[in-house]
Structures are given as C-alpha cells and as structure tokens.
Design an enzyme around this catalytic site. Structure first.
Site, mmCIF file in Angstrom:
data_model
loop_
_atom_site.group_PDB
_atom_site.id
_atom_site.type_symbol
_atom_site.label_atom_id
_atom_site.label_comp_id
_atom_site.label_asym_id
_atom_site.label_seq_id
_atom_site.Cartn_x
_atom_site.Cartn_y
_atom_site.Cartn_z
ATOM 1 N N ARG A 1 -6.342 -5.292 7.386
ATOM 2 C CA ARG A 1 -7.334 -4.877 6.086
ATOM 3 C C ARG A 1 -8.050 -3.818 6.773
ATOM 4 O O ARG A 1 -8.660 -2.768 6.139
ATOM 5 C CB ARG A 1 -8.215 -6.113 5.851
ATOM 6 C CG ARG A 1 -7.583 -7.158 4.963
ATOM 7 C CD ARG A 1 -8.228 -8.305 4.725
ATOM 8 N NE ARG A 1 -7.689 -9.220 3.859
ATOM 9 C CZ ARG A 1 -6.374 -10.217 3.923
ATOM 10 N NH1 ARG A 1 -5.899 -10.024 5.155
ATOM 11 N NH2 ARG A 1 -6.075 -10.730 3.016
ATOM 12 N N GLY B 1 4.095 -9.160 4.993
ATOM 13 C CA GLY B 1 3.660 -9.467 3.462
ATOM 14 C C GLY B 1 2.286 -8.391 3.333
ATOM 15 O O GLY B 1 1.951 -7.752 2.243
ATOM 16 N N ARG C 1 11.016 -11.432 -1.108
ATOM 17 C CA ARG C 1 9.607 -11.932 -1.310
ATOM 18 C C ARG C 1 8.994 -11.279 -2.477
ATOM 19 O O ARG C 1 8.999 -10.066 -2.873
ATOM 20 C CB ARG C 1 8.771 -11.594 0.192
ATOM 21 C CG ARG C 1 9.530 -12.134 1.274
ATOM 22 C CD ARG C 1 8.603 -11.908 2.473
ATOM 23 N NE ARG C 1 7.248 -12.587 2.155
ATOM 24 C CZ ARG C 1 6.339 -12.605 3.294
ATOM 25 N NH1 ARG C 1 6.398 -11.887 4.458
ATOM 26 N NH2 ARG C 1 5.107 -13.114 3.274
ATOM 27 N N SER D 1 1.032 -15.338 -4.324
ATOM 28 C CA SER D 1 0.346 -14.915 -2.933
ATOM 29 C C SER D 1 -1.088 -14.368 -3.378
ATOM 30 O O SER D 1 -1.172 -13.499 -4.393
ATOM 31 C CB SER D 1 1.377 -13.591 -2.416
ATOM 32 O OG SER D 1 0.492 -13.296 -1.227
ATOM 33 N N GLN E 1 -2.249 -12.279 -1.781
ATOM 34 C CA GLN E 1 -2.207 -10.777 -1.210
ATOM 35 C C GLN E 1 -2.214 -10.060 -2.191
ATOM 36 O O GLN E 1 -2.594 -8.724 -2.232
ATOM 37 C CB GLN E 1 -1.195 -10.540 -0.237
ATOM 38 C CG GLN E 1 -1.422 -11.310 1.008
ATOM 39 C CD GLN E 1 -0.072 -11.108 2.078
ATOM 40 O OE1 GLN E 1 0.920 -10.555 1.552
ATOM 41 N NE2 GLN E 1 -0.268 -11.169 3.262
ATOM 42 N N SER F 1 -4.640 -19.536 -0.634
ATOM 43 C CA SER F 1 -5.194 -18.934 0.318
ATOM 44 C C SER F 1 -6.504 -17.895 -0.107
ATOM 45 O O SER F 1 -6.761 -16.943 0.324
ATOM 46 C CB SER F 1 -4.221 -17.852 0.954
ATOM 47 O OG SER F 1 -3.026 -18.497 1.370
ATOM 48 N N GLU G 1 -0.964 -21.208 5.782
ATOM 49 C CA GLU G 1 -0.247 -20.582 6.903
ATOM 50 C C GLU G 1 -0.314 -21.548 8.149
ATOM 51 O O GLU G 1 0.596 -21.513 8.945
ATOM 52 C CB GLU G 1 -0.999 -19.064 7.295
ATOM 53 C CG GLU G 1 -2.439 -19.189 7.753
ATOM 54 C CD GLU G 1 -2.872 -17.951 7.835
ATOM 55 O OE1 GLU G 1 -3.745 -17.735 8.744
ATOM 56 O OE2 GLU G 1 -2.714 -17.143 6.693
ATOM 57 N N ARG H 1 9.471 -22.098 4.203
ATOM 58 C CA ARG H 1 9.018 -22.903 5.353
ATOM 59 C C ARG H 1 9.070 -24.470 5.026
ATOM 60 O O ARG H 1 9.239 -24.973 5.890
ATOM 61 C CB ARG H 1 7.372 -22.500 5.537
ATOM 62 C CG ARG H 1 7.277 -21.171 6.398
ATOM 63 C CD ARG H 1 5.833 -20.761 6.396
ATOM 64 N NE ARG H 1 5.942 -19.609 7.431
ATOM 65 C CZ ARG H 1 4.915 -18.954 7.627
ATOM 66 N NH1 ARG H 1 3.639 -18.854 6.849
ATOM 67 N NH2 ARG H 1 4.801 -17.962 8.358
#
Length: 455
Positions: free
Chosen positions: A35, A114, A142, A188, A190, A217, A340, A371
């Site tokens: 970032r 990612g 992804r 996500s 993100q 997240s 995570e 995962r």
C-alpha cells in the site's frame, strides 16, 4: 538469492524436543509495504519507505511500478542504521520513491500476488499508454472482476476478453473520471482497497458502494483508509459515521511521506504458535500497541487457545511476549475479518485437546489455493479429522503422524505444516521455498528460533 529459494523439494520440518524460548524479529508487513508503494507512486512529491518487506510480492509491486515509470531507489538510510539479513528489509533499509508521470507501454508480472493484480489496474488507468498484466497460472483463477467492472464504470478501457480475470490490458488515458460505483467485494476486500488507493487521483474522486454479501477482511480496508488519511486524502467511511458499506475518497493531491513499516503480524503467527504448542515463550520485537493489521487478533485468539501475552520492554526495545501454558484448547470462532490467519489456527487446532470450528472463511477457496480443501486434505493425511463446512472447517483433534505436507505454492500452507512438525515427528514440507512470497528466509528464521529448544 535467499535461503528459502534453495531448499530441498521436501524440507524436514524441525521437531522441537523442548519448549521454544526465543526472540524473533519479523520482517515488515507486506500489506503496509505494498500500500505504501502505491501511495508513494501516486504522490506529488518523493517519499521514503523505511523497513519495507523485501519478498516476492513486494518486489513484484516495486518492479511493476518501475515499469510504469516510477523511480524506486533501494538504498540504505544513513539515519536508520544497518540493513538486516538478506530479504528481511532490516531496520536500516529504506526505499526512496520518486513519482513521475505514469506511462505505458508496460508489461507487469503480478506473480500470484493479490495486492499487485488488484491494486495496480486502477493505477494503470492513470498511465499514458497501455499496460499489460500477466502472472502465474493460479493468478488466472483468482477473482478480479470486481476491479475490472468497476474501472469500466469509472471510465477506464480494459481488454480482458470478458474473462473477468488475468491476463488483461488496461489502456491508460492519463486520467480517469471516477465517481460513484457499485461492486460486490464479497470475494475480496482488496477490490475496495484497490479503488480507494487510487481514488484521490481520479477527477471526481471515487465513491465505492459494496452491494454483495458479507465483506471479508475489514481490517485491511481500515488499513487502506488510515494510510490514505496519512498522505492527506479525505475519506468518509462507515467506521466514522458514514453510510454502511460505502467509502468516499475526495479528489486531492497525494503527499509524499516518510513511512516506517510495522512488522508483519500475520507472519508472526507461526512463531507465536510455536510458543503455544510447545509450552514455550516467544517475543516479537516492535509489535505495535495500536495497528490495523489483522494479525493483531492473534493476541486474543491464541490466548483463548491456551496461552497468554503481554507487552514487554528489554532495554530500548518493546515487543509482545507470548507464553504457552503447556495445553492447547479448541476454539469456535468467526474468522471472516482475519481469514489469512486460518491456516495457522487450523494447524494449532489440530493439536488441541478439544474440537474447533472455524467459520466465516468461505472466501479462502479463492486465495493462493483453495485453502479449506488444502488444509482438510493435508491435516487428514497426517491422521487428523478435519471436515469442510460451507464457510469453514470443523477440526476434531486426533493423534497425528509424520508424512508429506503439500503446500500448493501457498506460503501459509507451508508455515502451517511447520507448526504441526514442531510436535509431530517426521513431517516433511513440500516446497517450503514458497514462503519467500511474504516471509523470506523462513527456514533460517525457524531454525534460529529452535536453536535453544532442541531439534
């Protein structure tokens, strides 16, 4: 070349014959480093990034920004001391970022990162010329549709052959209109961070409205907001009384800053877990008392699982000391905000004295690997009893035995296997070198931690 890049195909996970007693200095946060690189590249003046993480993901980010014309000088600041070990981004390492006019043509390798594949298409939309994105085979699988679709609404031209995924080309026009956009970021967080980070440079700023199911997240979005504010951006968000699931960034200049990167608290997880499962004690120097990093949740989670922690000071260094009690308890927990951490928690749970249920992490099926499926298969092949649920795992502890623990090119799978190997003799980690993605020299750090515990 880092130590982790020359490991054998099957790495014998060290077995601890006693309680771990160690101080482990963890390299800088990947999330903060990447970032920080993006914001510095968009700034109106040069800036510094001190104690950055030097790993595959962060070097991919730096190389990608260089390809678009950003100057990044990896040097040593005379005011910060000496550099750390190879790959670690030591206390004295500092990168000077010199923003220039973003341009194409450029080709960017995202690897399987990612942050690179999602944070940089909005930056590329501000470049003058085409920017092509490609990466590892897994990166094609992804999700990226949230960023691609949103950028098109905001005025960008993107060629992805309607895949909603890599590879793709962003045809940068030197600027982007921006404005309001609705996205489903349930796959996500993100997707949200990607749009917010470049938002100050859009002509109208950006208003991102999440319209999907539960957003995972959230601490990572809080991190993005905090870092935006630190470079002078005005951000309205739900956390400060704004509309739920809506973030607004006003158009403005981005200021160059001198940023010191915190240790990566998620990467501290295997070392804290070592104290927990061996009944030992591990200190992580420079653990911040206030942070937006999801890894900070480990203090509470691992305490509930049988340990205790406290901030301690030795000389001029303050850190977090985690102490295991000699027993490991199961846990029933929603990990949606800190997904995570799931692989490491699952590894500890497989060694506990009671069952565990890990919930809220269906999105992990779309991470570096699936995962949930990977953890289920690998722990069960060591004798465990793990069942996938619609949104997580149910883990019933069983006596485990040695065997090969496959990683699927996923760094957190590798460290999860290493945790189990501490107390289960004969575990071999396939491709431990994948830890170089975010934790360079992990095998060397792991051996150093164990030096006083008996291996």
């Amino acid at each position: 070349m880092t130590e982790s890049s020359v490991q054998p195909a099957l790495w014998p996970a060290p077995y601890a014959s006693g309680a771990v007693e160690a101080t482990v200095s963890v390299p800088g946060s990947k999330s903060v480093t990447n970032r920080g690189l993006v914001l510095a590249a968009l700034a109106a003046e040069p800036g510094w990034l001190r104690r950055p993480l030097r790993s595959r993901d962060t070097l991919l980010m730096a190389d990608a920004l260089r390809a678009m014309g950003v100057g990044i000088d990896e040097t040593v600041s005379s005011s910060s001391g000496a550099t750390g070990p190879d790959g670690a981004g030591g206390a004295g390492e500092a990168w000077r970022i010199i923003p220039t006019g973003l341009h194409g043509p450029a080709t960017i390798d995202v690897g399987n990162a990612g942050t690179v594949m999602r944070f940089l298409p909005p930056v590329a939309a501000l470049a003058d010329g085409p920017v092509h994105f490609d990466g590892d085979p897994r990166s094609y699988e992804r999700p990226l549709h949230g960023v691609i679709d949103a950028l098109r609404v905001l005025g960008a031209r993107i060629d992805d052959e309607n895949r909603g995924a890599l590879p793709l080309t962003v045809h940068g026009g030197g600027a982007l209109d921006g404005g309001p956009v609705e996205i489903d970021a349930s796959a996500s967080s993100q997707f949200v961070s990607a749009l917010l980070l470049s938002g100050p440079r859009f002509n109208q700023g950006v208003e991102v409205r999440h319209v999907g199911s539960a957003l995972p997240s959230l601490p990572h979005i809080r991190m993005t907001v905090d870092m935006l504010r630190a470079v002078g951006a005005q951000v309205d968000e739900p956390e400060t009384g704004g509309e739920p699931n809506v973030w607004r960034v006003s158009p403005s200049a981005v200021l160059g800053r001198d940023l010191t990167v915190e240790p990566d608290l998620s990467n501290a997880q295997p070392f804290l877990a070592a104290a927990l499962v061996t009944g030992g004690r591990v200190t992580i120097p420079d653990w911040p008392e206030r942070t937006t990093q999801p890894g900070d949740a480990l203090r509470q989670i691992f305490t509930e699982m049988g340990g205790s922690c406290a901030f301690t000071t030795t000389g001029e260094t303050t850190g977090l000391t985690f102490t295991g009690s000699g027993r490991v308890h199961g846990i029933d927990i929603d990990l949606s905000e800190v997904g995570e951490l799931t692989p490491g928690i699952a590894a500890v749970a497989a060694l506990a004295d009671s069952p565990s249920t890990l919930r809220g992490v269906a999105h992990l099926r779309l991470h570096e690997t699936d995962r949930l499926a990977a953890l289920t298969k690998e722990i069960n092949e060591l004798g465990g009893d793990v069942t996938e649920t619609p949104d997580g795992l149910h883990i019933r502890p069983r006596p485990l035995h040695g065997g090969v623990f496959h990683t699927y090119d996923d760094h957190r799978m590798a460290t999860a296997g290493a945790i189990i190997g501490l107390v289960v003799d004969g575990v071999e980690i396939e491709n431990v070198g994948t830890t170089a993605k975010t934790l360079p020299d992990f095998p060397l750090m792991w051996a150093g931690m164990l030096a006083g515990a008996g291996v």
